[in-house]
Design an enzyme around this catalytic site. Sequence first.
Site, PDB file in Angstrom:
ATOM      1  N   ASP A 176      -4.464   4.936   6.346  1.00 40.99           N
ATOM      2  CA  ASP A 176      -4.962   6.247   6.878  1.00 40.99           C
ATOM      3  C   ASP A 176      -6.157   5.733   7.968  1.00 40.99           C
ATOM      4  O   ASP A 176      -5.696   5.498   9.134  1.00 40.99           O
ATOM      5  CB  ASP A 176      -5.558   7.119   5.850  1.00 40.99           C
ATOM      6  CG  ASP A 176      -6.196   8.495   6.356  1.00 40.99           C
ATOM      7  OD1 ASP A 176      -5.817   8.627   7.614  1.00 40.99           O
ATOM      8  OD2 ASP A 176      -6.771   9.240   5.700  1.00 40.99           O
ATOM      9  N   GLU A 191       0.951  -1.126   0.143  1.00 40.98           N
ATOM     10  CA  GLU A 191       0.148   0.163  -0.078  1.00 40.98           C
ATOM     11  C   GLU A 191       0.832   1.258  -0.259  1.00 40.98           C
ATOM     12  O   GLU A 191       1.910   1.294   0.433  1.00 40.98           O
ATOM     13  CB  GLU A 191      -0.953   0.237   1.338  1.00 40.98           C
ATOM     14  CG  GLU A 191      -1.991  -0.738   1.053  1.00 40.98           C
ATOM     15  CD  GLU A 191      -3.044   0.414   0.915  1.00 40.98           C
ATOM     16  OE1 GLU A 191      -2.995   1.362   0.240  1.00 40.98           O
ATOM     17  OE2 GLU A 191      -4.499   0.223   1.532  1.00 40.98           O
TER      18      GLU A 191
HETATM   19  P1  5GP Z   1      -7.645   4.478   3.998  1.00 38.03           P
HETATM   20  O1  5GP Z   1      -8.532   3.502   3.321  1.00 38.03           O
HETATM   21  O2  5GP Z   1      -6.676   4.061   4.934  1.00 38.03           O
HETATM   22  O3  5GP Z   1      -8.199   5.565   4.973  1.00 38.03           O
HETATM   23  O4  5GP Z   1      -6.928   5.236   2.893  1.00 38.03           O
HETATM   24  C1  5GP Z   1      -6.185   4.538   1.938  1.00 38.03           C
HETATM   25  C2  5GP Z   1      -6.131   5.380   0.764  1.00 38.03           C
HETATM   26  O5  5GP Z   1      -6.411   6.766   0.848  1.00 38.03           O
HETATM   27  C3  5GP Z   1      -4.727   5.505   0.228  1.00 38.03           C
HETATM   28  O6  5GP Z   1      -4.188   4.195  -0.427  1.00 38.03           O
HETATM   29  C4  5GP Z   1      -4.629   6.485  -0.351  1.00 38.03           C
HETATM   30  O7  5GP Z   1      -4.899   6.570  -1.790  1.00 38.03           O
HETATM   31  C5  5GP Z   1      -5.602   7.447   0.125  1.00 38.03           C
HETATM   32  N1  5GP Z   1      -4.811   8.515   1.355  1.00 38.03           N
HETATM   33  C6  5GP Z   1      -4.920   8.510   2.550  1.00 38.03           C
HETATM   34  N2  5GP Z   1      -4.363   9.410   3.060  1.00 38.03           N
HETATM   35  C7  5GP Z   1      -3.667  10.081   1.899  1.00 38.03           C
HETATM   36  C8  5GP Z   1      -2.792  11.343   2.062  1.00 38.03           C
HETATM   37  O8  5GP Z   1      -2.441  11.859   3.170  1.00 38.03           O
HETATM   38  N3  5GP Z   1      -2.585  11.810   0.962  1.00 38.03           N
HETATM   39  C9  5GP Z   1      -2.935  11.056  -0.277  1.00 38.03           C
HETATM   40  N4  5GP Z   1      -2.474  11.802  -1.295  1.00 38.03           N
HETATM   41  N5  5GP Z   1      -3.682  10.181  -0.243  1.00 38.03           N
HETATM   42  C10 5GP Z   1      -4.199   9.543   0.773  1.00 38.03           C
END
Ligand code: 5GP
Length: 178
Positions: free
Chosen positions: A105, A101
């Site tokens: 987040d 990954e």
């Molecule tokens: P999660 O499902 O863990 O909340 O988020 C995962 C996805 O959200 C990551 O694979 C990424 O594409 C996007 N994402 C989460 N945080 C960030 C960030 O700070 N910057 C960017 N550009 N994408 C993020």
Amino acid sequence: MHVDIDGDRFELYVKHELIERVIYDLAVKMEKELADKKPVFIVVLNGAFMFAADLMRHFEFECEIDFIRMGSYEGRERREKVDTILGLNREIKGRTVVIIEDIVDTGNTLNTLLKEFREKEPKEIFTATFLYKPMAHDHKDNVDWWALRIPNDFVLGYGLDYKGKGRNLRDIYKFVEQ
Ligand code: 5GP
């Protein structure tokens, strides 16, 4: 140093030299676990492409690499639902699988993927992420390896985008309120 994208400002946060170092350290740890397991790496596009390419260059053991594509962000706004845009169409039954990954987040993306993949009966599944935001993370147990822990800021560069831009940058930048 900073970059401006669509009127929003991002300042330099992690330089490429440090990125290279933490990826090397991560590769050493992963190699110890994986070297004799003929793992299948599954890279989550789009964000993990640069990290995956640099990480894989450190490995000389036998492995396979495949790609899937997910989406959960629009600009800097999170969406609850994670969509699989390009799914896995290969057999992973009985194999050691490693999900690669870009950033964890909330952990929703990883959690969704783990559920999907476990149904395919792999021997075991590991997860490796380039960036890890433990503050925002609801599924802590799911992350086996990370290269860098960061606070709960929105970042771009080194594969990560803002509105489709900035993936090409070799350093990481973080959003600044103006
Ligand atoms: P999660 O499902 O863990 O909340 O988020 C995962 C996805 O959200 C990551 O694979 C990424 O594409 C996007 N994402 C989460 N945080 C960030 C960030 O700070 N910057 C960017 N550009 N994408 C993020």
